[in-house]
Every structure is written in C-alpha cells, then in structure tokens.
Design a protein around this motif. Structure first.
Motif, PDB file in Angstrom:
ATOM      1  N   GLU A 145     -10.279   7.857   1.356  1.00 25.77           N
ATOM      2  CA  GLU A 145     -10.272   6.511   0.804  1.00 25.77           C
ATOM      3  C   GLU A 145      -9.000   5.760   1.207  1.00 25.77           C
ATOM      4  N   GLU A 146      -7.870   6.456   1.196  1.00 25.24           N
ATOM      5  CA  GLU A 146      -6.611   5.823   1.563  1.00 25.24           C
ATOM      6  C   GLU A 146      -6.600   5.439   3.041  1.00 25.24           C
TER       7      GLU A 146
ATOM      8  N   LEU B 272      -6.253   1.701   4.434  1.00 27.35           N
ATOM      9  CA  LEU B 272      -5.225   1.375   5.418  1.00 27.35           C
ATOM     10  C   LEU B 272      -5.840   0.697   6.632  1.00 27.35           C
ATOM     11  N   ARG B 273      -6.951   1.227   7.104  1.00 32.80           N
ATOM     12  CA  ARG B 273      -7.627   0.628   8.265  1.00 32.80           C
ATOM     13  C   ARG B 273      -8.056  -0.806   7.953  1.00 32.80           C
ATOM     14  N   THR B 274      -8.593  -1.027   6.774  1.00 32.08           N
ATOM     15  CA  THR B 274      -9.016  -2.369   6.374  1.00 32.08           C
ATOM     16  C   THR B 274      -7.818  -3.310   6.324  1.00 32.08           C
ATOM     17  N   ALA B 275      -6.719  -2.846   5.725  1.00 26.85           N
ATOM     18  CA  ALA B 275      -5.520  -3.678   5.638  1.00 26.85           C
ATOM     19  C   ALA B 275      -4.986  -4.016   7.024  1.00 26.85           C
TER      20      ALA B 275
ATOM     21  N   MET C 182       0.852  -1.172   0.000  1.00 27.13           N
ATOM     22  CA  MET C 182       0.000   0.000   0.000  1.00 27.13           C
ATOM     23  C   MET C 182       0.893   1.228   0.000  1.00 27.13           C
ATOM     24  N   HIS C 183       0.635   2.124  -0.916  1.00 30.87           N
ATOM     25  CA  HIS C 183       1.429   3.340  -1.053  1.00 30.87           C
ATOM     26  C   HIS C 183       0.501   4.547  -1.171  1.00 30.87           C
ATOM     27  N   PRO C 184       0.145   5.155  -0.031  1.00 32.36           N
ATOM     28  CA  PRO C 184      -0.745   6.320  -0.073  1.00 32.36           C
ATOM     29  C   PRO C 184      -0.099   7.475  -0.843  1.00 32.36           C
ATOM     30  N   THR C 185      -0.937   8.153  -1.594  1.00 29.44           N
ATOM     31  CA  THR C 185      -0.448   9.300  -2.367  1.00 29.44           C
ATOM     32  C   THR C 185      -0.885  10.618  -1.761  1.00 29.44           C
ATOM     33  N   GLY C 186      -1.941  10.590  -0.962  1.00 35.73           N
ATOM     34  CA  GLY C 186      -2.477  11.803  -0.389  1.00 35.73           C
ATOM     35  C   GLY C 186      -3.521  12.464  -1.271  1.00 35.73           C
TER      36      GLY C 186
END
Length: 82
Positions: free
Chosen positions: A10-11, A15-18, A1-5
């Motif tokens: 949604e990110e 993340l919470r789900t992961a 997972m690589h958040p972009t901001g």
C-alpha cells in the motif's frame, strides 16, 4: 509521506501515485514552446508517458538525432581545418 514498512504494498502504491502527481505537475508547468510535440511534455521526460515500445522508438530517434548532430559538427570541423 512517511512510510512505516507495516504495509509495503500500500505504501509503495501511495508513493507511486504521489510521484506521478508531482510529475504531472512538472509537465503541466513546463513552458509550451519547450514541450516535445509528440508527447506534450519536456523532451527528457517524454518517454515516461509512453508504453515500452513507444519509449524505445523515442530513445532510438533521440540517438539518431544526436548522431546526426555529432556528424554535422565533425564535418563542420573538418571543413574549417582545411
């Protein structure tokens, strides 16, 4: 997972789900004989599955348990010092 901001809501949800999936895997892999009987997971993680009121109850019970152990240890120490 690589958040972009670009899509923080949604990110964050992804993340919470992961993280929840990883936690579920850890709890499932935990040895049965070491699971807390009331929550089905490792004792240090059991509050994660509880609603806030139940988590507070579990925390209070753990504090009482620790205090009782400390008191027993102190009493044992006093008894051996005499």
């Amino acid at each position: 997972m690589h958040p972009t901001g670009e899509h923080p809501n949604e990110e964050t949800a992804a993340l919470r789900t992961a993280m929840q999936l990883m936690l579920d895997e850890v709890i499932e892999a935990y040895p049965e004989d070491e699971k807390a009987p009331d929550r089905g997971g490792p004792r240090p993680l059991r509050w994660l599955r509880a609603d806030p009121e139940r988590a507070a109850e579990l925390d209070a019970a753990e504090l009482r348990e620790r205090a009782a152990k400390r008191a027993a240890k102190a009493a044992e120490k006093r008894a051996t010092e005499k």
